[in-house]
Design a protein around this motif. Structure first.
Motif, mmCIF file in Angstrom:
data_model
loop_
_atom_site.group_PDB
_atom_site.id
_atom_site.type_symbol
_atom_site.label_atom_id
_atom_site.label_comp_id
_atom_site.label_asym_id
_atom_site.label_seq_id
_atom_site.Cartn_x
_atom_site.Cartn_y
_atom_site.Cartn_z
ATOM 1 N N GLN A 89 0.834 -1.210 0.000
ATOM 2 C CA GLN A 89 0.000 0.000 0.000
ATOM 3 C C GLN A 89 0.868 1.259 0.000
ATOM 4 N N THR A 225 -1.334 4.976 7.005
ATOM 5 C CA THR A 225 -2.503 4.188 6.609
ATOM 6 C C THR A 225 -3.759 4.719 7.300
ATOM 7 N N VAL A 245 -5.973 0.796 3.300
ATOM 8 C CA VAL A 245 -5.717 -0.622 3.557
ATOM 9 C C VAL A 245 -7.026 -1.412 3.690
#
Length: 281
Positions: A89, A225, A245
């Motif tokens: 990611q 994230t 995520v």
């Protein structure tokens, strides 16, 4: 809600299943009290106690993201414990949200801000095929400021940074003080752009310190994230990139619900290589 309140609610949910569930798995993105993972004097090992408590309640698998120290799983050696890295990611966010990042050793370098983050930094560097460098914190152990020994200096180990983009990789940003100090050291060594990558962005001292660092040209972007709460003010900042995520977590849940193996999902190496090849990087 405090982390303690969340943990109590988690235990209530497990208890409400009344031992009727076939299997109980807990996905806990931000591991409860993960910084209290080792004892040097008489500290409480809250994280280890929490893991043991969940196992006693009947939990079979615990999945977390970027545990502060994966060795905490030694508290439950006979139970399932996986710590997941959001490396894929991060790479995706760098490609899509940050202009002109070249993924080769001549233009990019991964930096560990301290010895604790070295393992995740080496993995990221190996997957991208770039060099890795490390800072270690020289502390003054004769004094205590705000409950900790102050950092006297950041010493650097690694190759030349001149003209290279650098990625500072860590598990969490709390106040951001040490990450900004490292970024200043990198700019002093003629690094081109500094990107701060962290799984959990807590920003406990507010956003002003990062606003100032970006304004002074010390930091280019901060990427964290969405595994913890993100304030509206943070999401509005030009220098901030949110790495999503949710799709990955949904895939983990779906695989577990269908009694599948998540082993392949835990290792993103092939997915990263395919993604970079697809984007001709």
């Amino acid at each position: 809600m405090s982390p303690d309140d969340h943990f109590q609610d988690l235990k209530r949910l497990i208890a409400a299943s009344g031992s009727k569930a076939k299997r109980i798995s807990v996905i806990m993105p931000f591991l409860y009290e993960s910084r209290q993972h080792k004892r040097s004097t008489r500290e409480s090992l809250d994280c280890a106690m929490m893991l043991q408590e969940l196992i006693h309640l009947g939990v079979q698998n615990i999945i977390t993201f970027d545990a502060h120290d994966p060795r905490v799983q030694n508290a439950i050696p006979n139970s399932g414990f996986d710590t997941v890295q959001p490396t894929y990611q991060f790479v995706k966010s760098l490609v899509e949200q940050c202009d002109g990042v070249n993924f080769d050793s001549d233009h990019l370098m991964v930096i560990s801000p301290d010895e604790g983050a070295m393992q995740r930094s080496i993995y990221m560097a190996n997957v991208l095929g770039v060099d890795v460098g490390m800072f270690y914190k020289r502390r003054d152990y004769s004094t205590i400021v705000d409950g900790r020994n102050p950092i006297v200096a950041h010493e650097f180990l690694g190759a030349s940074l001149e003209g290279k983009d650098v990625l500072i990789l860590d598990d969490m940003i709390s106040s951001g003080e040490s990450m900004i100090d490292v970024a200043k050291e990198l700019k002093a060594r003629k690094a081109r752009r500094v990107f701060c990558l962290s799984t959990f962005g807590l920003f406990t001292n507010g956003l002003d310190v990062f606003d100032k660092a970006v304004e002074e040209g010390i930091i280019e972007k901060v990427i964290t994230t969405n595994l913890t709460y993100q304030t509206p003010e943070l999401l509005e900042r030009d220098w901030y990139v949110s790495s999503d995520v949710s799709k990955y977590v949904a895939l983990l849940i779906d695989t577990l619900n269908h009694n599948g193996s998540i082993s392949e999902l835990l290792d993103p190496t092939e997915r990263i290589k395919e993604y970079l090849e697809k984007n001709h990087l």
